[in-house]
Every structure is written in C-alpha cells, then in structure tokens.
Design an enzyme around this catalytic site. Structure first.
Site, mmCIF file in Angstrom:
data_model
loop_
_atom_site.group_PDB
_atom_site.id
_atom_site.type_symbol
_atom_site.label_atom_id
_atom_site.label_comp_id
_atom_site.label_asym_id
_atom_site.label_seq_id
_atom_site.Cartn_x
_atom_site.Cartn_y
_atom_site.Cartn_z
ATOM 1 N N HIS A 1 -15.279 4.744 21.924
ATOM 2 C CA HIS A 1 -16.139 4.837 20.745
ATOM 3 C C HIS A 1 -16.133 3.550 19.925
ATOM 4 C CE1 HIS A 1 -18.800 6.913 18.181
ATOM 5 N NE2 HIS A 1 -18.262 8.118 18.246
ATOM 6 N N ASP B 1 -21.546 3.874 21.061
ATOM 7 C CA ASP B 1 -21.848 4.903 20.066
ATOM 8 C C ASP B 1 -22.191 6.223 20.760
ATOM 9 O OD1 ASP B 1 -21.509 3.081 18.006
ATOM 10 O OD2 ASP B 1 -23.622 2.487 18.029
#
Length: 439
Positions: free
Chosen positions: A410, A414
C-alpha cells in the site's frame, strides 16, 4: 601430534559465508581422507565438505545453524605423522556440490556415502606395529540404540526418502561414521520394520515434544517472510472470476496435445494475462527500495512463480515473460520450477522477479492473503476452481469460478489501482481470446 585445521572453503559464486546445516562427525570420531565431515548451505545450494587428511576429530568450528565466513576454521583434526598446520584447507576440487532436494531414487555417492564400520575400543592382545593406533581399522558392529533426544545423522537425500516413506529416523540405527544413517540402513528398516510394542487397553498419553532447530533454507524463508510482513504495508483484494470459457479453451488445446505442445495447466494462460494487464498498470510491476525511497518500474516482466520444493517455498523466475507465447510460458515455467525443486537453479533463475504468481492448485481454498515478495509490490494468487450456480439470462446456470486473491504494498499501490488492475485481469480471463490479441 599433527594438528590440521580445515578451513571453510570458497565454494564459488562470490559466496563469503556459509551456514552449517549438518555435521557427519563429532569430536573424538576417526575420519578417513576424503570422508565428508559436514554439509554447509550457501544462498542457493548445499555443499558437502570432505577432509583432506585422516585422523581424529579434535574440535568442530561451530554448531548446526552457525554461519562461518570463508577461511575460518571449520574442523580441527589430529593427523598422526603429519606436521602441525593451522592453515590447511580442503582443495576446492574436493567439494561435492549436491542438489538441495534429490529424488529418492537418486543415490549419488556424494550424498549418501557407503556404510563404514564404527570404531570399537576393544583391547587387542597383539599390537599392530605397522598401523598408528588412532587409525587402526575399526571392527564392524551394529550401532547401539540412539539415546533419547539425540538427533539422528543422515544426508538430505536420506531424510527426504524417510519423509516420503513415513519413517521416523530416530528409530533407525545408522552404520555409518558417528552413527550416520545410510540409504542401506533406511532400506533395511523399511523392509523389516521393528515390531510395535503391544499396547494395553485404552490410549496412552503422548508426551513427546520435538524440538527442531530452524536452519538452512527454512531459516532463510522465515527471515524473508518476517521482513516482508514487517516492512511491507500489506493489503489484499479478492475477486471472483468466471473461468468457464478459459477452461473450455484449455480443454480444446489439450485434446490436440503433441510432444512439441504438451498439455497445459491454467498457469500459462494466467502468465500471459498478467503480462497484458501490467502493460496498463506499470505501478504493480515494480520494486520499492524503502531504504532509499526509490520506486523502480520495469518494462520487462520477470514473472516469479511461487514453487513448493522439498526445502521449502522458492520463487524461480520466468524472465522476459512479455516476449513468450503460451507454450513457451508453459515450457519455461516447468523448467525453472523443476530446477528449483532439484536444487540446481542458478542465481539468475531465483532472483530479479518483478511480480509474482502463486497458486496452490487443488489445495487453493476459497481465498488467501499471499505475502508480497519484497522488494516487489504485488503478488497475484489464484484459488481452486469450483462449480457454482450463477445467475445468467434470467436463470441459474452452472459455471466454473475461481477467486483471485492478490496482495499489494500500500506504500506504492493505491487501493483503486489494485482493484482496477485485478478487474482488468478478470476481464482477460473471462474472455480468453483477448489475451492473444496484439495491441
């Protein structure tokens, strides 16, 4: 006394250190010239180290699991009749490089030395003047029962064969040096296993506790997984995919299989789909150097294929998958996976992947959360195919479905990008003809 210090040799490929994964001798044992005394593990292979001299073992340079630098003392041997030396090292030519996971039928001499009798300290009425006392030929005798808690000595090939045969090596007597269990010892045990002790009525409590030291490849895997879990901001995304059309295409191609074009599994199709999908989402085909805060996006797709081997999980790499066709993907995947299982894969075949594909096949379960193969930022996981009722055209119809369970870093990818990447992958899988359309 001629004390010889055997050094950790240079096993090649720029290796500066090696981990001790097995001792074939212990302090006080008599050894012969060229007898294997230890097995050490480098980054990618297990190497057996022989002694260049005969004599008695005075000291070991470390315990199983210790990492020794090249040139440091591995073992010290009292070699009668030879001058003292603390700089002698086994010639590199004496090293026996062996496969990390040989097949049970393969029994090279470097892996399983021929049985040798153990030394017997029985008094002799006629001294042997022609042979130094420490090197007198030992008399053959059956190995005594192994004390409780003592780890049995055996080569990796013997241990693999025992696991596949369901044999606990603690109950096998070894006839080799230091009680080392040979292939012949294991074969004899399998042919005539000892009779199980009679049991009384009811079940006796099992109080056994097995302590296993984590060494070798298992320790490397544990370290890498812990680092990935600690340093990567993992999140997973799971999507159901209809693979009915893809399975029909695969069945059609396999019905016309030839020697040049053998039957296909699902994975080569997924490899091509990933190659096509990452062209639209280069952010998932990348490395993140979190030490220097640098992201590297790759035009090439070096596809890692998670593979279970006798030594644990490894990720051999299909390099430049973007240049391969369907059958080339299948062939190259089989080649690098088999090389990893046999322990003969080269460094370039085990490093440099840019994105990883993982599958447990029929054991894939409903969903999973694979761990990102750091420094990569994405891993695509596939689960097992099941037939489910799906609502189509006003009614339920049976369709073959499979979940894509994928994980991402992450810090780099995204959630929206991960979801749209997997949706693109699903579109390609559900309309398999589009996988082969050149843009």
């Amino acid at each position: 006394m001629g004390v010889r210090s055997i050094k950790m040799p240079d096993v090649g490929e720029g290796v500066a250190e090696a981990e001790i994964v097995e001792w074939a001798v212990k302090v006080g044992d008599l050894v012969k010239e060229d007898q294997v005394v230890a097995a050490v593990m480098t980054d990618k292979a297990t190497v057996e180290i022989p002694t260049p001299v005969a004599g008695s073992v005075l000291a070991l340079g470390g315990a199983v699991g210790d990492v020794l630098a090249v040139g440091s003392e591995l073992i010290r041997i009292d070699a009668p009749g030879m001058p003292d030396s603390l700089a002698a090292a086994a010639p590199k030519s004496r090293l026996a490089l062996k496969e990390a996971a040989p097949t049970p039928s393969a029994r090279p001499e470097s892996v399983a030395p021929a049985p040798e009798p153990r030394a017997e300290a029985a008094p002799s009425t006629a001294p042997e003047h022609d042979v130094p006392a420490p090197l007198r030929a030992p008399q053959a005798q059956a190995a005594p029962p192994r004390p409780p808690g003592e780890k049995p000595l055996a080569s990796p090939a013997v241990r693999l064969k025992a696991r596949e045969a369901g044999v606990d090596l603690r109950f096998v007597r070894g006839s080799g040096p230091a009680g080392r269990i040979t292939h012949d010892d294991l074969d004899a045990f399998i042919a005539r296993p000892p009779e199980a002790p009679s049991k009384g009525p009811g079940r006796a409590p099992n109080k056994a506790v097995e302590t296993i030291k984590v060494v070798g490849m298992r320790r490397r895997i544990a370290h890498n997984m812990a680092e990935s879990s600690r340093r990567v901001a993992h999140f997973s995304y799971i999507e159901e995919t209809d693979v009915t059309a893809l399975e029909e295409l695969r069945a059609s191609l396999n019905a016309r299989a030839t020697e040049a074009r053998p039957k296909l599994t699902l994975l080569p199709f997924l490899m091509l789909a990933i190659v096509k999908a990452v062209a639209d989402f280069p952010q998932v085909n990348a490395h993140y150097d979190d030490d220097n805060d640098v992201i590297q996006r790759f035009g090439a797709v070096h596809l890692g294929v998670a593979t279970q081997t006798p030594n644990g999980l490894m990720v051999p790499v299909v390099r430049h998958a973007e240049t391969l066709g369907l059958y080339q993907c299948a062939s190259e995947m089989r080649r690098v996976s088999e090389a990893a299982r046999q322990g003969v894969a080269g460094r370039d075949e085990l490093t440099g992947s840019t994105i990883t594909l993982t599958s447990l096949g029929a054991l894939g379960g409903i969903a999973s959360t694979p761990v990102v193969n750091r420094p990569e930022v994405a891993i695509v996981g596939v689960n097992k195919i099941v037939v489910r009722p799906v609502w189509r055209d006003g009614g339920f119809v049976p369709r073959k479905t499979m979940n894509l369970s994928s994980s991402f870093d992450h810090r780099v990818v995204d959630g929206y990008d991960a979801a749209t990447f997997i949706q693109r992958l699903r579109e390609l899988i559900e309309a398999p003809a589009t996988i082969f359309i050149e843009d």
